[in-house]
Design a protein around this motif. Structure first.
Motif, PDB file in Angstrom:
ATOM      1  N   PHE A 179       0.828  -1.207   0.000  1.00  0.00           N
ATOM      2  CA  PHE A 179       0.000   0.000   0.000  1.00  0.00           C
ATOM      3  C   PHE A 179       0.864   1.258   0.000  1.00  0.00           C
ATOM      4  O   PHE A 179       0.505   2.257  -0.634  1.00  0.00           O
ATOM      5  CB  PHE A 179      -0.945  -0.022   1.194  1.00  0.00           C
ATOM      6  CG  PHE A 179      -2.013  -1.072   1.095  1.00  0.00           C
ATOM      7  CD1 PHE A 179      -3.168  -0.836   0.358  1.00  0.00           C
ATOM      8  CD2 PHE A 179      -1.859  -2.305   1.687  1.00  0.00           C
ATOM      9  CE1 PHE A 179      -4.152  -1.809   0.235  1.00  0.00           C
ATOM     10  CE2 PHE A 179      -2.830  -3.283   1.569  1.00  0.00           C
ATOM     11  CZ  PHE A 179      -3.984  -3.035   0.843  1.00  0.00           C
ATOM     12  N   GLN A 180       2.009   1.221   0.688  1.00  0.00           N
ATOM     13  CA  GLN A 180       2.919   2.362   0.638  1.00  0.00           C
ATOM     14  C   GLN A 180       3.442   2.592  -0.775  1.00  0.00           C
ATOM     15  O   GLN A 180       3.488   3.733  -1.264  1.00  0.00           O
ATOM     16  CB  GLN A 180       4.106   2.137   1.595  1.00  0.00           C
ATOM     17  CG  GLN A 180       3.803   2.448   3.056  1.00  0.00           C
ATOM     18  CD  GLN A 180       5.059   2.361   3.913  1.00  0.00           C
ATOM     19  OE1 GLN A 180       5.529   1.267   4.215  1.00  0.00           O
ATOM     20  NE2 GLN A 180       5.593   3.501   4.305  1.00  0.00           N
ATOM     21  N   VAL A 210       9.050   5.559 -10.176  1.00  0.00           N
ATOM     22  CA  VAL A 210       9.045   5.264  -8.739  1.00  0.00           C
ATOM     23  C   VAL A 210       9.362   3.787  -8.514  1.00  0.00           C
ATOM     24  O   VAL A 210      10.162   3.425  -7.641  1.00  0.00           O
ATOM     25  CB  VAL A 210       7.669   5.611  -8.120  1.00  0.00           C
ATOM     26  CG1 VAL A 210       7.554   5.074  -6.690  1.00  0.00           C
ATOM     27  CG2 VAL A 210       7.458   7.116  -8.133  1.00  0.00           C
ATOM     28  N   LEU A 211       8.751   2.926  -9.314  1.00  0.00           N
ATOM     29  CA  LEU A 211       8.974   1.490  -9.183  1.00  0.00           C
ATOM     30  C   LEU A 211      10.401   1.116  -9.556  1.00  0.00           C
ATOM     31  O   LEU A 211      11.054   0.329  -8.853  1.00  0.00           O
ATOM     32  CB  LEU A 211       7.975   0.740 -10.065  1.00  0.00           C
ATOM     33  CG  LEU A 211       7.816  -0.763  -9.832  1.00  0.00           C
ATOM     34  CD1 LEU A 211       7.448  -1.056  -8.389  1.00  0.00           C
ATOM     35  CD2 LEU A 211       6.769  -1.331 -10.776  1.00  0.00           C
ATOM     36  N   ILE A 212      10.913   1.697 -10.620  1.00  0.00           N
ATOM     37  CA  ILE A 212      12.278   1.393 -11.062  1.00  0.00           C
ATOM     38  C   ILE A 212      13.297   1.771  -9.984  1.00  0.00           C
ATOM     39  O   ILE A 212      14.284   1.056  -9.770  1.00  0.00           O
ATOM     40  CB  ILE A 212      12.584   2.116 -12.389  1.00  0.00           C
ATOM     41  CG1 ILE A 212      11.776   1.485 -13.528  1.00  0.00           C
ATOM     42  CG2 ILE A 212      14.081   2.061 -12.711  1.00  0.00           C
ATOM     43  CD1 ILE A 212      11.820   2.273 -14.829  1.00  0.00           C
ATOM     44  N   ASP A 213      13.076   2.894  -9.294  1.00  0.00           N
ATOM     45  CA  ASP A 213      13.992   3.320  -8.237  1.00  0.00           C
ATOM     46  C   ASP A 213      14.101   2.276  -7.129  1.00  0.00           C
ATOM     47  O   ASP A 213      15.152   2.137  -6.496  1.00  0.00           O
ATOM     48  CB  ASP A 213      13.537   4.656  -7.642  1.00  0.00           C
ATOM     49  CG  ASP A 213      13.864   5.827  -8.559  1.00  0.00           C
ATOM     50  OD1 ASP A 213      14.703   5.648  -9.474  1.00  0.00           O
ATOM     51  OD2 ASP A 213      13.268   6.909  -8.376  1.00  0.00           O
ATOM     52  N   ILE A 214      13.005   1.553  -6.882  1.00  0.00           N
ATOM     53  CA  ILE A 214      13.045   0.479  -5.887  1.00  0.00           C
ATOM     54  C   ILE A 214      13.780  -0.730  -6.452  1.00  0.00           C
ATOM     55  O   ILE A 214      14.662  -1.302  -5.806  1.00  0.00           O
ATOM     56  CB  ILE A 214      11.616   0.080  -5.466  1.00  0.00           C
ATOM     57  CG1 ILE A 214      10.897   1.240  -4.792  1.00  0.00           C
ATOM     58  CG2 ILE A 214      11.648  -1.131  -4.533  1.00  0.00           C
ATOM     59  CD1 ILE A 214       9.422   0.967  -4.509  1.00  0.00           C
ATOM     60  N   LEU A 215      13.413  -1.112  -7.675  1.00  0.00           N
ATOM     61  CA  LEU A 215      13.908  -2.362  -8.256  1.00  0.00           C
ATOM     62  C   LEU A 215      15.414  -2.354  -8.477  1.00  0.00           C
ATOM     63  O   LEU A 215      16.101  -3.343  -8.167  1.00  0.00           O
ATOM     64  CB  LEU A 215      13.201  -2.629  -9.589  1.00  0.00           C
ATOM     65  CG  LEU A 215      11.667  -2.674  -9.584  1.00  0.00           C
ATOM     66  CD1 LEU A 215      11.147  -2.979 -10.997  1.00  0.00           C
ATOM     67  CD2 LEU A 215      11.145  -3.699  -8.594  1.00  0.00           C
ATOM     68  N   ARG A 216      15.942  -1.274  -9.002  1.00  0.00           N
ATOM     69  CA  ARG A 216      17.342  -1.298  -9.421  1.00  0.00           C
ATOM     70  C   ARG A 216      18.321  -1.300  -8.247  1.00  0.00           C
ATOM     71  O   ARG A 216      19.486  -1.665  -8.411  1.00  0.00           O
ATOM     72  CB  ARG A 216      17.626  -0.096 -10.321  1.00  0.00           C
ATOM     73  CG  ARG A 216      17.524   1.246  -9.645  1.00  0.00           C
ATOM     74  CD  ARG A 216      17.697   2.375 -10.649  1.00  0.00           C
ATOM     75  NE  ARG A 216      17.549   3.693 -10.037  1.00  0.00           N
ATOM     76  CZ  ARG A 216      17.496   4.817 -10.734  1.00  0.00           C
ATOM     77  NH1 ARG A 216      17.575   4.775 -12.058  1.00  0.00           N
ATOM     78  NH2 ARG A 216      17.368   5.979 -10.124  1.00  0.00           N
ATOM     79  N   ASN A 217      17.855  -0.905  -7.062  1.00  0.00           N
ATOM     80  CA  ASN A 217      18.743  -0.887  -5.903  1.00  0.00           C
ATOM     81  C   ASN A 217      18.866  -2.247  -5.230  1.00  0.00           C
ATOM     82  O   ASN A 217      19.797  -2.460  -4.447  1.00  0.00           O
ATOM     83  CB  ASN A 217      18.246   0.139  -4.875  1.00  0.00           C
ATOM     84  CG  ASN A 217      18.564   1.550  -5.286  1.00  0.00           C
ATOM     85  OD1 ASN A 217      19.728   1.921  -5.446  1.00  0.00           O
ATOM     86  ND2 ASN A 217      17.532   2.361  -5.491  1.00  0.00           N
ATOM     87  N   GLY A 218      17.935  -3.163  -5.520  1.00  0.00           N
ATOM     88  CA  GLY A 218      17.993  -4.462  -4.875  1.00  0.00           C
ATOM     89  C   GLY A 218      18.162  -4.323  -3.377  1.00  0.00           C
ATOM     90  O   GLY A 218      17.435  -3.586  -2.714  1.00  0.00           O
ATOM     91  N   LEU A 240      11.088   6.708  -1.391  1.00  0.00           N
ATOM     92  CA  LEU A 240       9.751   6.388  -1.891  1.00  0.00           C
ATOM     93  C   LEU A 240       8.723   7.402  -1.421  1.00  0.00           C
ATOM     94  O   LEU A 240       7.835   7.816  -2.177  1.00  0.00           O
ATOM     95  CB  LEU A 240       9.361   4.983  -1.427  1.00  0.00           C
ATOM     96  CG  LEU A 240       7.975   4.465  -1.808  1.00  0.00           C
ATOM     97  CD1 LEU A 240       7.949   4.098  -3.281  1.00  0.00           C
ATOM     98  CD2 LEU A 240       7.600   3.256  -0.951  1.00  0.00           C
ATOM     99  N   THR A 241       8.841   7.819  -0.155  1.00  0.00           N
ATOM    100  CA  THR A 241       7.852   8.721   0.435  1.00  0.00           C
ATOM    101  C   THR A 241       8.292  10.178   0.396  1.00  0.00           C
ATOM    102  O   THR A 241       7.713  11.026   1.086  1.00  0.00           O
ATOM    103  CB  THR A 241       7.578   8.317   1.901  1.00  0.00           C
ATOM    104  OG1 THR A 241       8.788   8.424   2.668  1.00  0.00           O
ATOM    105  CG2 THR A 241       7.051   6.894   1.991  1.00  0.00           C
TER     106      THR A 241
END
Length: 668
Positions: free
Chosen positions: A541-542, A571-579, A591-592
């Motif tokens: 949800f976040q 936004v999603l890519i920023d999460i994914l690429r950092n693993g 993210l927030t």
């Protein structure tokens, strides 16, 4: 470096002795003010160059080992022959040896004195959350115990309910059959019978093995420098305040959960009557549509508010349009590319198992696979053309996107930012996909999505899946932590006490500490941590809210669909690429937009706010929002009190009366 043939038995013995000696020195400091880091087993080598070389060699060998094991597992999962099973077990045994050798080398370094932050973190990761510290015989014993418990679980068969009173000829119902009956039957007697059969036959045969399993995992954790296995499990989140933060988050969810439970209880009473469901009390575990009562999404016919606005299933429209499994995967790929994410590589389409093949046995449970060679990513799914499978396809492809984006990172960082991130990301995508607005945009849903009744029904269905699941996902590892810390003498009563306190769920028939009802959930005997699913629930949800904000969506959060939004995709890519290369708090802070660095239920509560207001209006005449803890309910699972040679007559009487009542009700 880590070649298996180079290790000498004498060196192994000396290394283990050194570890035990170091642990003996450290254990005296455990109860002081020392940080956990100071307790983690470590050696004396602080040479940065040697540490870098070790990690470089580990990265190459671990990636190769992962490829070998994944390949063997894939061959068995997609062609279940005895030869493939033997090969898989051989590769897994080799991987276990590799892990032990890695740990023995990693603990020769004193990572606290190494100046490079990344090297320190990777060395710490290699020396914790591992059982490699056990001696070879105990290490092998632990793996054998887990294997045996999984075998017991997989081979449990239960007897069907005899509607005519005659003893069934065959007791051959497996878990999939049990799940279907629990989801579809509305016979209290059949549900009670199946629930009891499953829980009696799963947990009890593995109880002694599970007790030994707890002992061995504790031994490994203490050698590693932890107080017990529970503390080491929590350490995976790299945050000393993590457990307290989760407890606070569940407290915030409880008002919504209690309103939901009060409403569902009233509907269940209307269906089954007050003899089965106690007014104002906890809910019996067998009538919630799920063998574990972990979510209540299979009883919409009982609880959905508006009967004329019930149907969200787009299966009929998919069949009408002639969908195929391949088209479902292509639709999922187009969802991700519309966000600016990567298309599936050629290897994905060449090697994935997208449909159930003919002529061989396969494991049909949907799963996403990373073969650790930076190019080979696959999905295994026996896809059928229906809405449920369409959602699953999007979910599994979200995992593939994660794999692809962190593929170039070191092996240790090719994972989610914490254990809950992978599921959190995949579920966040589903909040856009399983959504009437999205289904209408892709031509699968024709109804007006602005109708109040449709939205309340939709939110109710989501709450039965998500809100009802929250306390269950939270308590499983809390139970394991307590066993690791306090012992295994009252495992079953502790399990039900946690469930009643946090979930308002009680067993439908008396249980004793002879049983092991928690083991009815496969993750317990299979040694799979469960906190990650609670973390994922909050994260989804976040992440969803952050993506909706990036897409400049205005309106109720449950109506947001980020399809075709490149801003949301970034936004999603920023999460994914950092693993796992960044601490998960840093990921959430980004993210927030700096609002918080914590996993929070606030986005989830905003998502369900319209439903909460509706529930409060529906429950205004309820005397109890939530549940009252009755002594009769407690007596169902609390051990009988001993006073000298005398048992508590009152406790015996309560259980006896309840058992007679259940029997009497089943005869009516």
């Amino acid at each position: 470096m880590l070649g298996l043939k180079r290790t000498k038995r004498g060196c192994q013995t000396k290394m283990i002795a050194r570890v035990l000696l170091l642990h003996a020195v450290l254990v005296g400091q455990v109860y002081g003010n020392w940080d956990i880091d100071a307790r983690i087993v470590q050696g004396s080598n602080a040479d940065l160059g040697e540490a870098l070389q070790f990690l470089k060699e580990y990265d190459a060998e671990a990636s190769d080992m992962c490829f070998r094991v994944s390949t063997a597992q894939w061959k068995y999962a997609t062609n279940m022959t005895e030869a493939n099973k033997r090969k898989m077990m051989e590769e897994q045994a080799l991987k276990a040896k590799f892990d032990k050798l890695t740990w023995r080398k990693a603990i020769t370094f004193d990572w606290t004195r190494i100046p490079d932050v990344e090297v320190k973190r990777q060395l710490r990761m290699l020396t914790t959350n591992t059982r490699a510290s056990l001696t070879d015989d105990k290490f092998n014993e632990l793996h054998q115990l887990i294997s045996e418990m999984k075998e017991i679980y997989a081979h449990v068969r239960v007897c069907p309910y005899a509607f005519n009173g005659e003893k069934p000829m065959f007791c051959d119902l497996e878990l999939s059959d049990v799940q279907k009956i629990m989801a579809s039957s509305r016979s209290h007697f059949e549900l009670l019978h199946i629930w009891k059969e499953w829980h009696d036959k799963v947990g009890t045969p593995m109880k002694n093995r599970f007790i030994r399993y707890i002992q061995l995992t504790n031994q490994a954790a203490r050698i590693n420098g932890f107080l017990d296995a529970g503390e080491e499990m929590r350490f995976a989140y790299e945050d000393r305040d993590f457990d307290n933060d989760l407890a606070i988050s569940l407290q915030k969810i409880q008002p919504l959960y209690k309103e939901l439970l009060a409403y569902v209880r009233r509907k269940l009473i209307d269906t089954y009557g007050p003899k089965v469901v106690r007014p104002e009390g906890s809910l019996p575990a067998h009538i919630l549509g799920n063998i574990w009562a972990q979510d209540w999404s299979n009883i919409p016919d009982i609880v959905l508010p508006y009967a004329n606005f019930r149907n969200f299933d787009v299966t009929g429209e998919m069949l009408k349009q002639g969908f195929t499994p391949l088209q479902m995967f292509q639709m999922a790929e187009e969802f991700f590319t519309s966000l600016g994410l990567k298309p599936m590589p050629p290897e994905f389409w060449r090697h994935s198992m997208l449909e159930k093949p003919n002529g061989r046995r396969v494991q049909c449970t949907a799963s996403a696979w990373d073969f650790c060679n930076r190019v080979d990513f696959r999905i295994k799914q026996c896809t059928e053309v229906d809405m449920k499978n369409l959602i699953t396809v999007h979910h599994e492809m979200a995992h593939i996107q994660y794999y692809m984006y962190y593929a170039d990172l070191p092996h240790l960082y090719r994972d989610g930012a914490n254990p809950g991130f992978h599921e959190g990301v995949a579920n966040a995508v589903i909040l856009s996909v399983f959504n009437p607005v999205h289904f209408r945009r892709v031509g699968l849903f024709e109804n007006n999505t602005d109708l109040y009744e449709l939205n309340i029904n939709f939110l109710m269905l989501m709450a039965l899946r998500k809100v009802a699941y929250a306390p269950f996902a939270y308590i499983i590892d809390q139970w394991r932590y307590e066993l690791s810390e306090s012992g295994t003498t009252k495992m079953n009563s502790l399990w039900w006490d946690l469930r009643q306190t946090n979930q308002g769920i009680v067993p439908p028939v008396p249980r004793t500490d002879y049983h092991l009802d928690a083991a009815s959930k496969r993750h317990i005997p299979a040694d799979v941590p469960y906190t990650k699913y609670y973390v994922a629930l909050l994260l989804e949800f976040q992440i969803h809210e952050a993506m909706c904000r990036a897409a400049r969506f205005e309106g109720p959060l449950h109506e947001c669909d980020v399809y075709r939004s490149r801003e949301a995709g970034r936004v999603l890519i920023d999460i994914l690429r950092n693993g796992k290369s960044r601490h998960w708090r840093d990921v959430i802070r980004a993210l927030t937009r700096g609002e918080t660095d914590k996993i929070s239920p606030d986005s989830m509560l905003r998502y369900f706010d319209p439903l909460l207001r509706w529930l409060k209006s529906q429950n205004r005449r309820e005397r109890v929002i939530g549940w009252t803890t009755f002594k009769e309910d407690k007596a169902l699972f609390e051990p009988l009190v001993l006073s000298g040679a005398r048992r508590s007559v009152r406790s015996i009487f309560i259980v006896f009366v309840f058992a007679i009542t259940v029997t009497y009700n089943s005869l009516e």
